[in-house]
Design an enzyme around this catalytic site. Structure first.
Site, PDB file in Angstrom:
ATOM      1  N   GLY A   1      30.307  35.597  40.381  1.00  0.00           N
ATOM      2  CA  GLY A   1      29.031  36.293  40.173  1.00  0.00           C
ATOM      3  C   GLY A   1      28.974  37.018  38.851  1.00  0.00           C
ATOM      4  O   GLY A   1      27.935  37.067  38.186  1.00  0.00           O
ATOM      5  N   ASN A   2      30.136  37.553  38.419  1.00  0.00           N
ATOM      6  CA  ASN A   2      30.181  38.243  37.127  1.00  0.00           C
ATOM      7  C   ASN A   2      30.188  37.270  35.958  1.00  0.00           C
ATOM      8  O   ASN A   2      29.986  37.677  34.812  1.00  0.00           O
ATOM      9  CB  ASN A   2      31.416  39.148  37.051  1.00  0.00           C
ATOM     10  CG  ASN A   2      31.285  40.368  37.936  1.00  0.00           C
ATOM     11  OD1 ASN A   2      30.189  40.889  38.117  1.00  0.00           O
ATOM     12  ND2 ASN A   2      32.380  40.813  38.507  1.00  0.00           N
TER      13      ASN A   2
ATOM     14  N   LYS B   1      34.389  46.193  47.625  1.00  0.00           N
ATOM     15  CA  LYS B   1      33.832  45.082  46.852  1.00  0.00           C
ATOM     16  C   LYS B   1      32.738  45.586  45.920  1.00  0.00           C
ATOM     17  O   LYS B   1      31.696  46.065  46.367  1.00  0.00           O
ATOM     18  CB  LYS B   1      33.252  44.035  47.806  1.00  0.00           C
ATOM     19  CG  LYS B   1      32.717  42.795  47.091  1.00  0.00           C
ATOM     20  CD  LYS B   1      33.835  42.010  46.442  1.00  0.00           C
ATOM     21  CE  LYS B   1      33.318  40.725  45.814  1.00  0.00           C
ATOM     22  NZ  LYS B   1      34.374  40.020  45.087  1.00  0.00           N
TER      23      LYS B   1
ATOM     24  N   LYS C   1      33.991  36.127  47.659  1.00  0.00           N
ATOM     25  CA  LYS C   1      33.660  34.732  47.363  1.00  0.00           C
ATOM     26  C   LYS C   1      34.896  33.859  47.216  1.00  0.00           C
ATOM     27  O   LYS C   1      34.911  32.700  47.640  1.00  0.00           O
ATOM     28  CB  LYS C   1      32.791  34.696  46.103  1.00  0.00           C
ATOM     29  CG  LYS C   1      32.521  33.319  45.525  1.00  0.00           C
ATOM     30  CD  LYS C   1      33.518  32.912  44.425  1.00  0.00           C
ATOM     31  CE  LYS C   1      33.564  33.900  43.295  1.00  0.00           C
ATOM     32  NZ  LYS C   1      34.593  33.533  42.271  1.00  0.00           N
TER      33      LYS C   1
ATOM     34  N   LYS D   1      41.219  36.587  43.460  1.00  0.00           N
ATOM     35  CA  LYS D   1      41.293  35.216  42.953  1.00  0.00           C
ATOM     36  C   LYS D   1      42.718  34.688  43.087  1.00  0.00           C
ATOM     37  O   LYS D   1      42.936  33.546  43.516  1.00  0.00           O
ATOM     38  CB  LYS D   1      40.821  35.171  41.499  1.00  0.00           C
ATOM     39  CG  LYS D   1      39.349  35.514  41.328  1.00  0.00           C
ATOM     40  CD  LYS D   1      38.965  35.665  39.877  1.00  0.00           C
ATOM     41  CE  LYS D   1      37.475  35.926  39.736  1.00  0.00           C
ATOM     42  NZ  LYS D   1      36.977  37.053  40.539  1.00  0.00           N
TER      43      LYS D   1
END
Length: 310
Positions: free
Chosen positions: A9-10, A122, A206, A264
């Site tokens: 998203g970033n 988050k 995500k 991640k």
């Protein structure tokens, strides 16, 4: 190969950029140019983050009606449609006209008793100064936390347990469709006491959801595309080095930021361990090179330890 590509998203709305539709579309266009290069001969599933987008929608809703703002699960569904539409259109302008596309609203089950609900972590929405963050926290009851030199709203981030739409995603892939799904980690849902499914106020990570998605789809590669070109040793110091290849055991012994690179790395390691397949973390603009094995941080069971670039 069957490839799950998780767009951050970033990366779609970069840190410090104006949160506008035009800016987001330009970043989607950059991603789609890269995705189009790896589409021939491969099955593609595209997931994406929604932190900046869902936070912006929450702000807009609160400005309209501070006491009746839409909950985060509904805002998550809105971002799935908004971002999926842009991905379909931009990628459709690059691939052959007969290529089928579908964006699926994706409900994901979480545990209502997940400890994350007691410790929001988050980051969502834009960055604020300390004064703005303190005012918004007091006015709207939001949890705020530091994000580098700034502050952002933070929401609970429970672990994904089950992807309800996994079968239709599989059916679409088998028919040659490029599928966008599990946007923002999916729409967070729980079963209540009557076994009725309902949304819950949270934002699922995500990357962890993408790892679960890739595992359940038996993907050959999980590609986590973000706004940096990979994971680093000694990040933020003069001695920092980009990691080219790492075994999950070695990578997990390192420390990564909980709100950014940490999930991640965790997602990549979990996918590799559960499937034996590779995962790669890298820049959105390097997707084609990542698939070729020429960029990013590749997490694999092949070899041991950590190897840096150069």
């Amino acid at each position: 190969m069957r490839i799950v590509i998780a767009l951050g998203g970033n990366a779609l709305l970069r840190r410090g950029e104006p949160l506008t539709a035009d800016r987001q579309r330009e970043n989607v266009r950059i991603a789609c140019r890269q995705i189009a290069l790896v589409a021939p001969g491969n099955q593609l599933v595209i997931a994406h983050g929604n932190g900046p987008q869902v936070g912006l929608l929450a702000l807009q809703g609160a400005a309209y009606d501070p006491d009746g703002a839409y909950p985060l699960d509904v805002l998550g569904a809105q971002t799935e449609g908004m971002i999926g539409y842009m991905i379909e259109q931009e990628l459709g302008n690059l691939l052959p006209a007969e290529t089928p596309f579908a964006t699926l609203l994706t409900q994901v089950e979480v545990d209502a008793d997940d400890p994350a609900f007691a410790a929001p972590s988050k980051p969502i929405g834009p960055v604020y100064s300390r004064e703005e963050a303190e005012r918004l926290g007091a006015d709207k009851g939001w949890s705020m936390a530091t994000d580098g030199e700034h502050f952002r709203r933070v929401a609970p981030s429970p672990r994904p347990r089950r992807i309800f739409e996994i079968r239709p995603i599989q059916w679409l892939l088998e028919r040659g469709c490029v599928v966008t799904c599990a946007g923002g980690g999916g729409i967070p849902t729980v079963y209540d006491e009557q076994r009725k499914l309902r949304g819950i106020e949270a934002v699922i990570d995500k990357d962890l959801c993408s790892a679960l998605l890739a595992e359940e789809l038996r993907a050959d590669l999980l590609l986590i595309a973000t706004d940096v070109d990979g994971a680093y040793l000694d990040w933020g110091t003069p001695a920092q080095k980009a990691i080219a290849h790492a075994h999950p055991d070695a990578l997990e012994r390192l420390s990564f930021a909980a709100g950014s690179m940490g999930p991640k790395v965790q997602a990549a390691c979990e996918f590799v361990r559960h499937t034996g397949k590779d995962a790669v973390i890298g820049a959105l603009a390097d997707i084609e090179a990542i698939v070729r094995g020429a960029a990013g941080t590749r997490v694999s069971l092949d070899g041991t330890g950590i190897r840096s670039y150069g």
